[in-house]
Scaffold this active site. Sequence first.
Site, PDB file in Angstrom:
ATOM      1  CB  THR A 269      70.354  76.489  62.740  1.00  0.00           C
ATOM      2  OG1 THR A 269      69.532  76.465  63.920  1.00  0.00           O
ATOM      3  CG2 THR A 269      71.759  76.909  63.126  1.00  0.00           C
ATOM      4  CB  SER A 270      65.477  78.273  59.478  1.00  0.00           C
ATOM      5  OG  SER A 270      64.980  78.977  60.600  1.00  0.00           O
TER       6      SER A 270
ATOM      7  CG  ASN B 113      74.101  81.779  59.740  1.00  0.00           C
ATOM      8  OD1 ASN B 113      74.605  81.941  58.635  1.00  0.00           O
ATOM      9  ND2 ASN B 113      72.840  81.359  59.890  1.00  0.00           N
TER      10      ASN B 113
ATOM     11  CB  THR C 125      68.075  90.981  63.243  1.00  0.00           C
ATOM     12  OG1 THR C 125      66.761  91.340  63.673  1.00  0.00           O
ATOM     13  CG2 THR C 125      68.146  89.475  63.071  1.00  0.00           C
TER      14      THR C 125
ATOM     15  CE1 TYR D 200      68.813 102.484  57.169  1.00  0.00           C
ATOM     16  CE2 TYR D 200      66.848 102.954  58.457  1.00  0.00           C
ATOM     17  CZ  TYR D 200      68.202 102.644  58.394  1.00  0.00           C
ATOM     18  OH  TYR D 200      68.929 102.517  59.537  1.00  0.00           O
TER      19      TYR D 200
END
Length: 293
Positions: free
Chosen positions: A7-8, A86, A107, A162
């Site tokens: 929530t930054s 989120n 994450t 990747y």
Amino acid sequence: AVLITGTSIGGIGFEAARVIAKYANLVIITGYDAERLQHSVDAIKKEFPHASIRKLILDVSSLAAVSKAAAEVNAYPEPLHILINNAAATPAKFSVTEDGLERQMATNHIGPFLFTNLILPKIVASRTPSLTPRVIFISSDAHAFTPGLDISTLAQPTPEKYKTVFEPYKDTKSANVLTTVELASRLKGKVNVYTLHPGCELARYSVDARPTEILDADGQPNKDLPYEWKTVPEGAATTVVAAFDPGLHFADKSGAYLRDCQVTKDDVAPHSIDPERASQLWKATEKIVGQSF
């Protein structure tokens, strides 16, 4: 109570928390940096002085930190009705966490998977005859731009897989959709689970997206790019719909993918809603976190 991770100030998690705080009895906001988290509290309280906001330190990239934060949530006296997963790592160069996991996958998928399951009994317990709790995973249309998540590489990631910083990000977003499918199947309507595409606002922060590509000569989003640009409030709108829209209350809507504040089937890649793959991912992630749910 509503719990929102990541929530930054400036992000869609903060915007969702800000909007919800005006109405909810309690909004729990999380972040891994105590100072930045306090800034978010202060900003919300400045606009809504009577809002009830609680801080929770949570680094979703760390399994130990996730377990600690979950124990704190489970000790709260208040019931928990809505969880919004989120928090996310944006595309970045290959690196591993303290647990030996690829950082974006840790994450965006593994940490939220563990956190959700550790506090899930508390969420289930908040169910009443008139209220079905909800769990939301913020995904992305990026999930459709991968041929499918290679589940076998989760526990032992290697940089060779990747080719660009976006490859692991796409895989994590596929994992979010698959987790939603499996969790909805397991809960059978006791808790409704949704996933969604908020928009492409975050793309401007990626390490290989140069400002000259993202913005046009006037400093506005470049409409020639194949992205659907949204403002932060526009991006947060679908999150709020997933959390509160009464039209999603029915159990047969659980597991749905939302885009532009609507349930959609056309925008979901088949490989990310395959029940068998969803079950395989669930079991593989359980092995990584060392717990069965």
